[in-house]
Design an enzyme around this catalytic site. Structure first.
Site, PDB file in Angstrom:
ATOM      1  CD1 TRP A 152      46.472   5.662   0.543  1.00 16.48           C
ATOM      2  CD2 TRP A 152      44.249   5.782   0.952  1.00 16.48           C
ATOM      3  NE1 TRP A 152      46.306   7.053   0.556  1.00 16.48           N
ATOM      4  CE2 TRP A 152      44.872   6.880   0.745  1.00 16.48           C
ATOM      5  CE3 TRP A 152      42.994   5.695   1.099  1.00 16.48           C
ATOM      6  CZ2 TRP A 152      44.061   8.178   0.523  1.00 16.48           C
ATOM      7  CZ3 TRP A 152      42.096   7.092   0.963  1.00 16.48           C
ATOM      8  CH2 TRP A 152      42.712   8.185   0.852  1.00 16.48           C
ATOM      9  CE1 TYR A 207      45.033   5.559   9.599  1.00 10.10           C
ATOM     10  CE2 TYR A 207      45.702   3.342   9.948  1.00 10.10           C
ATOM     11  CZ  TYR A 207      45.679   4.564   8.915  1.00 10.10           C
ATOM     12  OH  TYR A 207      46.143   4.591   7.673  1.00 10.10           O
ATOM     13  CD  GLN A 236      49.961   3.421   3.498  1.00  2.79           C
ATOM     14  OE1 GLN A 236      48.684   3.664   3.838  1.00  2.79           O
ATOM     15  NE2 GLN A 236      50.692   2.629   3.821  1.00  2.79           N
ATOM     16  CD1 TRP A 286      41.690   5.131   8.740  1.00  5.55           C
ATOM     17  CD2 TRP A 286      41.029   4.821   6.548  1.00  5.55           C
ATOM     18  NE1 TRP A 286      41.049   6.132   8.283  1.00  5.55           N
ATOM     19  CE2 TRP A 286      40.612   6.230   6.994  1.00  5.55           C
ATOM     20  CE3 TRP A 286      40.845   4.448   5.263  1.00  5.55           C
ATOM     21  CZ2 TRP A 286      39.747   6.972   6.097  1.00  5.55           C
ATOM     22  CZ3 TRP A 286      40.139   5.219   4.430  1.00  5.55           C
ATOM     23  CH2 TRP A 286      39.776   6.385   4.827  1.00  5.55           C
TER      24      TRP A 286
END
Length: 337
Positions: A206, A55, A178, A22
């Site tokens: 995450w 990203y 996620q 990321w």
């Protein structure tokens, strides 16, 4: 070496530690350092890699593709995502419309240098696109062989349930969510996790280290360290701000003797803690240096006994955020462009 778990109610196994890029690739570190770190992850047994088209505005996918070039494709699980604005950020360069999904999967595969990804994820819920349109587009992606499984990120329990119903109707292998999850951010435990268990979905979480706060390096009453994530807008500084309160930082310092007693570093304790939740298939970690990888992997297959888990709860007290309604606030109600 790292352990492996099934992803949702599927036959796919993923590494308990997923390497995510990321805020590192094409942003925080140069390409040569990024490639070296990915290779260190492979050497440590990590087989699962997560990225997203947004990203570094698509550049992170390019770097990951370069880093994984020449590896045996069948030995890897590669994830990417779609939703947030990319490219010139025109009106259709975002969201989960059929148009954006179709164009985004092809562009992601080109950047990654792949014929398919193992998991294609809706990066957020799109309130401006009918869910039926989104899942029909995902079904097409799967049937075209461009993705093997479908997942989402930061969806509420109600959204997961609605998505799972459509996935069943369309015969789409919907396997994961996620979300953010850590000792300090436990909002998924109230509704998302029980619903996911019922639906056969796993969590790929995450920020298990709460953006680095659980490393213990941020001290109450002290300035944040120079060069830390808290000082760098490109590294997600806004995500860490709400953790930088003295009550939180003081509680985190109480975890140090618990980690020492368990024979773990503070980051290892944080990663091991999220992996104690049986609904968590994998913890997403980033790294800017190869040596960080070995430390992260040491948290895999660690069992924290009940006394250690209780001691962690006691040390943190009422500091962790547990309000399940906060999952409702993550996806933007309108598109960002």
């Amino acid at each position: 070496m790292v352990g492996y778990r099934y992803l949702g109610n599927s036959g796919l196994k993923v590494s308990e530690i997923t390497y995510g890029n990321w805020v590192t690739h094409a942003s925080q570190v140069d390409d040569s350092a990024a490639i070296a770190t990915v290779h260190a992850a492979l050497d440590a047994g990590i087989t699962t890699f997560d990225t997203a088209d947004t990203y570094a505005n698509t550049a992170a996918e390019v770097v990951l593709g370069k880093a994984l070039a020449g590896q045996r494709r069948e030995s890897l699980e590669i994830f990417t995502k779609v939703y947030f604005p990319t490219g010139p950020m025109g009106p259709n360069d975002t969201g989960l419309s059929r148009k954006h999904i179709r164009e985004s999967i092809d562009a992601s595969l080109t950047r990654l240098g792949l014929d398919y990804v193992d998991l294609y994820q809706a990066h957020r819920f799109d309130y401006e696109t009918p869910l039926e349109e989104t899942f029909q587009a995902f079904a097409d992606v799967v049937r075209q062989g461009k993705a093997l499984y479908i997942g989402v990120s930061e969806w509420t329990a109600e959204q997961l349930r609605a998505g799972a119903a459509l996935a069943k109707e369309l015969h789409v292998p919907f396997v994961s969510n996620q979300p953010q999850y850590s000792m300090l951010w436990r909002v998924i435990e109230e509704k998302v996790v029980p619903t996911s268990e019922e639906l056969g979905l796993s969590q790929v979480v995450w920020s298990p280290m709460a953006q680095g706060v659980l490393s213990g390096k941020y001290l109450p009453g002290q300035p944040v360290p120079e060069g830390s994530r808290a000082t760098d807008e490109k590294s997600g500084a806004r995500f860490i701000e709400h953790f930088l309160r003295d009550d939180v930082l003081t509680a985190v310092q109480r975890l140090k003797p618990i980690a020492e007693q368990a024979g773990l570093t503070m980051p290892q304790l944080a990663i091991a803690w999220v992996l104690q939740n049986p609904n968590v298939a994998s913890a997403l970690v980033g790294a800017s240096r190869p040596e960080q990888i070995a430390s992260n992997v040491a948290a895999s297959e660690v069992t924290l006994d009940s006394d250690t888990m209780a001691a962690i709860d006691e040390a943190l007290g009422d500091v962790p955020e547990r309000d399940g309604s906060k999952t409702d606030d993550v996806s933007p109600k309108t598109r960002l462009v």
